[in-house]
Write an enzyme that holds these catalytic residues in place. Structure first.
Site: not given
Ligand SMILES: [Zn+2]
Length: 278
Positions: A2-3, A93, A112, A153
């Site tokens: 998720p962002e 889970h 996970r 950068r």
């Protein structure tokens, strides 16, 4: 993973379900590594606390508790949070569950086991804040802010965009989409972007994130909001995971390359070559 748009969607879906609720107990914890401090201390600190608000910083969900504590939750690869009947805490889970004073449970389902729950005091919260770059959807995030973050950068702009120290909340999906919208090649060194490109990229970042929030995020694998609903932004990708398919703008076939071990998708025509660092 998720962002920003997915975490924002989860936070917004949690507000009406959690705000004002009291944490009665830690109803389940079968993977102690996912929390800090250790279980006994964690339990003592959260029991009886009131959840004042639910918010977000970068990809962290923040449950602000009374007495100055904040529960910071990271969903990582496969985590999702649901507010459910207590019986759901027994599902295989579900590794973490909080019993609430209305008889429901906040459960953390994480196949996970990369998800994390940290209980932070004010200093811990300040440290979390400092370790992330500016929030791209706030008024403080201007083209000048972006230019400052990219100054000197030389890494590819694709890599810089997903660096949480530089800008908060952008991950692989929305970095790809923002660069396509801005017409910038993903391998362009950050410092090589012209002021005009910075302006385009700044706008593109905000557009793709806002559009994704409006569509409740992208559901690729496990991502759901806290009611279990999928997002629909995955139906609107322009380049992400579309290698070999036509660019929606010019019909050139989308290409896939690997940048810093992450799949990177771009249109070789709309996002033409790199400019040398000046
Ligand atoms: Zn194109």
């Amino acid at each position: 993973m998720p962002e920003l748009p997915e975490v924002e969607t989860v936070a917004r879906s949690l507000v009406p379900q959690l705000q004002g609720r009291i944490i009665v107990s830690l109803a389940k914890l079968d993977w102690p590594k996912m929390i800090t401090p250790p279980p006994a201390e964690f339990t003592a600190l959260i029991t009886g606390r009131r959840i004042e608000t639910v918010g977000r910083r970068a990809k962290w969900l923040l449950l602000t508790l009374d007495r100055g504590w904040t529960m910071a939750i990271h969903l990582r690869m496969s985590g999702h949070l649901l507010v459910t009947e207590p019986t759901a805490a027994h599902e295989p889970h579900v590794h973490f569950a909080l019993e609430l004073d209305n008889g429901r449970c906040l459960i953390f389902n994480d196949q996970r086991k990369f998800g994390r729950v940290h209980l932070l005091d004010q200093q811990g919260l300040a440290a979390l804040d400092r370790s992330h770059g500016p929030e791209p959807l706030t008024d403080d995030f201007t083209p000048d802010t972006l230019a400052q973050q990219l100054q000197h950068r030389r890494a590819p702009i694709k890599t810089l965009l997903i660096d949480q120290h530089l800008i908060a909340g952008i991950g692989n999906i929305y970095a790809n989409e923002a660069l396509w919208l801005a017409g910038i090649h993903p391998l362009t060194p950050g410092a090589a972007l012209s002021p005009e490109q910075i302006n385009h990229l700044h706008r593109a970042i905000r557009v793709v994130l806002q559009e994704a929030i409006a569509n409740q995020g992208s559901s690729l694998r496990n991502y759901r909001d806290s009611y279990g609903q999928r997002g629909s932004q995955q139906e609107h990708f322009n380049v992400y995971d579309r290698a070999g398919k036509p660019c929606p703008r010019c019909q050139t076939l989308i290409e896939r390359i690997v940048v810093a071990q992450r799949s990177t998708y771009f249109c070789p025509l709309c996002q033409r070559g790199m400019q040398p660092v000046t």
